[in-house]
Motif scaffolding. Structure first.
Motif, short mmCIF file in Angstrom:
data_model
loop_
_atom_site.label_atom_id
_atom_site.label_comp_id
_atom_site.label_asym_id
_atom_site.label_seq_id
_atom_site.Cartn_x
_atom_site.Cartn_y
_atom_site.Cartn_z
N LEU A 293 0.84 -1.20 0.00
CA LEU A 293 0.00 0.00 0.00
C LEU A 293 0.87 1.25 0.00
N GLN A 294 0.51 2.21 -0.84
CA GLN A 294 1.24 3.46 -0.92
C GLN A 294 0.87 4.35 0.26
N PRO A 295 1.82 5.06 0.83
CA PRO A 295 1.52 5.98 1.93
C PRO A 295 0.66 7.14 1.47
N THR A 296 -0.04 7.73 2.39
CA THR A 296 -0.85 8.88 2.07
C THR A 296 0.03 10.10 1.83
N PRO A 297 -0.48 11.14 1.16
CA PRO A 297 0.35 12.33 0.89
C PRO A 297 0.92 12.96 2.16
N LYS A 298 0.22 12.80 3.29
CA LYS A 298 0.70 13.44 4.54
C LYS A 298 1.55 12.49 5.36
N PHE A 299 2.09 11.48 4.75
CA PHE A 299 2.83 10.46 5.49
C PHE A 299 4.06 11.06 6.19
#
Length: 301
Positions: A293-299
């Motif tokens: 799973l790709q991290p969210t933009p605010k990771f």
């Protein structure tokens, strides 16, 4: 001179009181019970033959526990007139009435609800008789005042410690459960023989003998107070002869005191509801996701 205020202990908190009316006459011919409670769950229950005996319960409260600065109640005549009012005045306990038709102003109402629920749970689970309700209420009140609840007013203490400033010795409460099978010594023993009989445990006995004195229900339906009480041994529980004795005991009690209490004998609103246990529809551990799973933009924010 009036030295009543010097005879009794002084309690630091106000106490609410109300009368609980029962639909079944108890084994001790009690038709109601006088309940004393605080706003944080401290409870006392005293069985009464009639509402006019409420002042007798007040005398027991003063003698066993103490005199509060204020007694709060509804406008019933047995609590606002006669001996009840005179005893409050003599003990220098201020009498305060709630507004008519406003039961939510009396903290004893909520305590009575929880007291009835706890008592009914024990009577149904252990198969005791309905006419023993006054003993069950008294035991449940003792358990409640020694139970530390999640209330801010208690400050991590049990209600008994909060009211009196000292701990209550629960040795006479934690040994047996309500209506448990016990063996007790009912007659003077002749050495080397010890005469133990079968009975049901009904809670600690007040004002009789020492602290470890219990109320026991005999096979003939009478209640006696004894201190020589013990559990049934594993051999007695598994013995066919002893099991037959217990069946005959319960058959005799049913003939004298009526059938065992069931859920149909009580108001459904006062019973603890039975809910289905939550169960997940997934068995075992779920498989890992097929891709990372790709991290969210605010990771990395």
């Amino acid at each position: 001179t009036n030295d009543r205020m010097l005879q009794y202990n002084c309690l630091p908190h106000s106490i609410f009181t109300d009368t609980l009316i029962a639909g079944t006459r108890s084994l001790h011919v009690n038709k109601c019970s006088q309940i004393f409670a605080t706003s944080y769950g401290w409870l006392r229950s005293f069985g009464l033959c009639s509402k006019s005996e409420a002042h007798e319960a007040l005398s027991l409260l003063f003698k066993r526990d103490g005199v509060p600065p204020k007694m709060i109640m509804d406008g019933s005549k047995e609590q606002t007139l006669g001996e009840f009012c005179c005893k409050l005045r003599e003990a220098v306990c201020h009498q305060q009435q709630i507004e008519p038709h406003s039961p939510w102003m009396n903290a004893a109402e909520c305590c009575i609800r929880e007291l009835k629920r706890g008592s009914m749970r024990k009577m149904i689970c252990n198969g005791s008789r309905k006419c023993l309700w006054d003993n069950s209420l008294e035991l449940e009140a003792l358990i409640c005042l020694n139970t530390c609840l999640d209330q801010f007013a208690l400050e991590g203490m049990a209600p008994e410690e909060k009211l009196k400033g000292c701990m209550y010795d629960i040795s006479n409460l934690c040994e047996f459960e309500w209506y448990a099978w016990v063996m007790f010594n009912n007659s003077p023993s002749t050495f080397p023989k010890v005469d133990f009989q079968l009975g049901h445990w009904l809670g600690p006995a007040a004002d009789v003998g020492l602290a470890m004195m219990y109320k026991i229900l005999k096979a003939n339906g009478e209640v006696v107070c004894r201190s020589n009480v013990c559990h049934l041994t594993p051999n007695e529980l598994d013995s066919d002869v002893h099991q037959e004795e217990r069946r005959e005991f319960d058959a005799g009690i049913e003939e004298k005191l009526g059938k065992a209490a069931t859920r149909h004998d009580f108001d459904p609103e006062n019973l603890t509801p039975d809910h289905d246990y939550y169960k997940d529809g997934i068995e075992g551990m779920p498989d890992a996701p097929p891709e990372e799973l790709q991290p969210t933009p605010k990771f990395n924010d």
